[in-house]
Motif scaffolding. Structure first.
Motif, PDB file in Angstrom:
ATOM      1  N   SER A 157       0.818  -1.220   0.000  1.00 23.28           N
ATOM      2  CA  SER A 157       0.000   0.000   0.000  1.00 23.28           C
ATOM      3  C   SER A 157       0.846   1.261   0.000  1.00 23.28           C
ATOM      4  N   SER A 158       2.044   1.171   0.530  1.00 22.59           N
ATOM      5  CA  SER A 158       2.885   2.373   0.612  1.00 22.59           C
ATOM      6  C   SER A 158       3.909   2.490  -0.506  1.00 22.59           C
ATOM      7  N   SER A 159       4.121   1.410  -1.279  1.00 17.13           N
ATOM      8  CA  SER A 159       5.202   1.476  -2.266  1.00 17.13           C
ATOM      9  C   SER A 159       4.801   1.144  -3.701  1.00 17.13           C
ATOM     10  N   LEU A 160       3.756   0.374  -3.893  1.00 13.81           N
ATOM     11  CA  LEU A 160       3.377  -0.052  -5.236  1.00 13.81           C
ATOM     12  C   LEU A 160       2.561   1.043  -5.927  1.00 13.81           C
ATOM     13  N   VAL A 161       3.038   1.527  -7.072  1.00 12.12           N
ATOM     14  CA  VAL A 161       2.350   2.573  -7.826  1.00 12.12           C
ATOM     15  C   VAL A 161       1.282   1.922  -8.706  1.00 12.12           C
ATOM     16  N   LEU A 162       0.069   2.462  -8.634  1.00 17.55           N
ATOM     17  CA  LEU A 162      -1.089   1.892  -9.315  1.00 17.55           C
ATOM     18  C   LEU A 162      -1.568   2.827 -10.420  1.00 17.55           C
ATOM     19  N   ALA A 163      -1.487   2.374 -11.656  1.00 23.30           N
ATOM     20  CA  ALA A 163      -1.940   3.192 -12.787  1.00 23.30           C
ATOM     21  C   ALA A 163      -3.434   3.486 -12.701  1.00 23.30           C
ATOM     22  N   GLY A 164      -4.201   2.551 -12.162  1.00 20.81           N
ATOM     23  CA  GLY A 164      -5.653   2.701 -12.105  1.00 20.81           C
ATOM     24  C   GLY A 164      -6.152   3.807 -11.193  1.00 20.81           C
ATOM     25  N   VAL A 165      -5.271   4.366 -10.396  1.00 17.96           N
ATOM     26  CA  VAL A 165      -5.650   5.484  -9.511  1.00 17.96           C
ATOM     27  C   VAL A 165      -4.698   6.661  -9.725  1.00 17.96           C
ATOM     28  N   GLY A 166      -4.384   6.895 -10.971  1.00 21.14           N
ATOM     29  CA  GLY A 166      -3.594   8.066 -11.320  1.00 21.14           C
ATOM     30  C   GLY A 166      -2.120   7.998 -10.993  1.00 21.14           C
ATOM     31  N   GLY A 167      -1.540   6.798 -10.994  1.00 19.45           N
ATOM     32  CA  GLY A 167      -0.117   6.669 -10.724  1.00 19.45           C
ATOM     33  C   GLY A 167       0.255   6.944  -9.283  1.00 19.45           C
ATOM     34  N   ARG A 168      -0.651   6.625  -8.374  1.00 20.15           N
ATOM     35  CA  ARG A 168      -0.421   6.826  -6.937  1.00 20.15           C
ATOM     36  C   ARG A 168      -0.253   5.476  -6.252  1.00 20.15           C
ATOM     37  N   THR A 169       0.311   5.495  -5.065  1.00 17.73           N
ATOM     38  CA  THR A 169       0.283   4.304  -4.227  1.00 17.73           C
ATOM     39  C   THR A 169      -1.126   4.192  -3.642  1.00 17.73           C
ATOM     40  N   ALA A 170      -1.442   3.046  -3.090  1.00 14.17           N
ATOM     41  CA  ALA A 170      -2.755   2.865  -2.461  1.00 14.17           C
ATOM     42  C   ALA A 170      -2.938   3.869  -1.327  1.00 14.17           C
ATOM     43  N   ASP A 171      -1.908   4.043  -0.514  1.00 16.68           N
ATOM     44  CA  ASP A 171      -2.001   5.005   0.590  1.00 16.68           C
ATOM     45  C   ASP A 171      -2.279   6.410   0.079  1.00 16.68           C
ATOM     46  N   ASP A 172      -1.552   6.828  -0.963  1.00 15.03           N
ATOM     47  CA  ASP A 172      -1.740   8.167  -1.524  1.00 15.03           C
ATOM     48  C   ASP A 172      -3.122   8.315  -2.163  1.00 15.03           C
ATOM     49  N   ALA A 173      -3.574   7.271  -2.853  1.00 19.31           N
ATOM     50  CA  ALA A 173      -4.884   7.320  -3.497  1.00 19.31           C
ATOM     51  C   ALA A 173      -6.007   7.443  -2.461  1.00 19.31           C
ATOM     52  N   LEU A 174      -5.903   6.681  -1.383  1.00 21.39           N
ATOM     53  CA  LEU A 174      -6.916   6.779  -0.323  1.00 21.39           C
ATOM     54  C   LEU A 174      -6.904   8.169   0.304  1.00 21.39           C
ATOM     55  N   ALA A 175      -5.715   8.695   0.540  1.00 24.83           N
ATOM     56  CA  ALA A 175      -5.598  10.036   1.120  1.00 24.83           C
ATOM     57  C   ALA A 175      -6.126  11.105   0.173  1.00 24.83           C
ATOM     58  N   ALA A 176      -6.035  10.856  -1.131  1.00 25.62           N
ATOM     59  CA  ALA A 176      -6.507  11.818  -2.132  1.00 25.62           C
ATOM     60  C   ALA A 176      -8.013  11.718  -2.367  1.00 25.62           C
TER      61      ALA A 176
END
Length: 79
Positions: A23-42
């Motif tokens: 959740s803190s390190s894997l970048v996910l294209a499906g949420v705008g190139g964010r990590t899961a943690d960053d995407a949830l915070a956004a």
């Protein structure tokens, strides 16, 4: 999906320790190139983050809903 459901799915699929690493390190294209943690915070929905993570990690469709949780035994029915 609530955030608690997201973390339950993460822990069930990847283990409690590794799920936090992902959740803190894997970048996910499906949420705008964010990590899961960053995407949830956004403000991304936990469901969208979970599905994006499943896509990247090749979680098969039959496991994307999580494992079956058996209802608690209510005993003999006496109150």
């Amino acid at each position: 999906m609530r955030i608690s459901d997201f973390w339950r799915l993460m822990d069930d699929e990847f283990g409690a320790g590794y799920s936090r690493v992902l959740s803190s390190s894997l970048v996910l294209a499906g949420v705008g190139g964010r990590t899961a943690d960053d995407a949830l915070a956004a403000g991304y929905s936990p469901r969208d983050v979970w599905l994006a993570l499943c896509d990247v990690q090749d979680v098969p469709p039959e496991r994307r809903l999580g494992r079956d949780i058996k209802p608690a035994d209510k005993g003999s029915g006496t109150f």
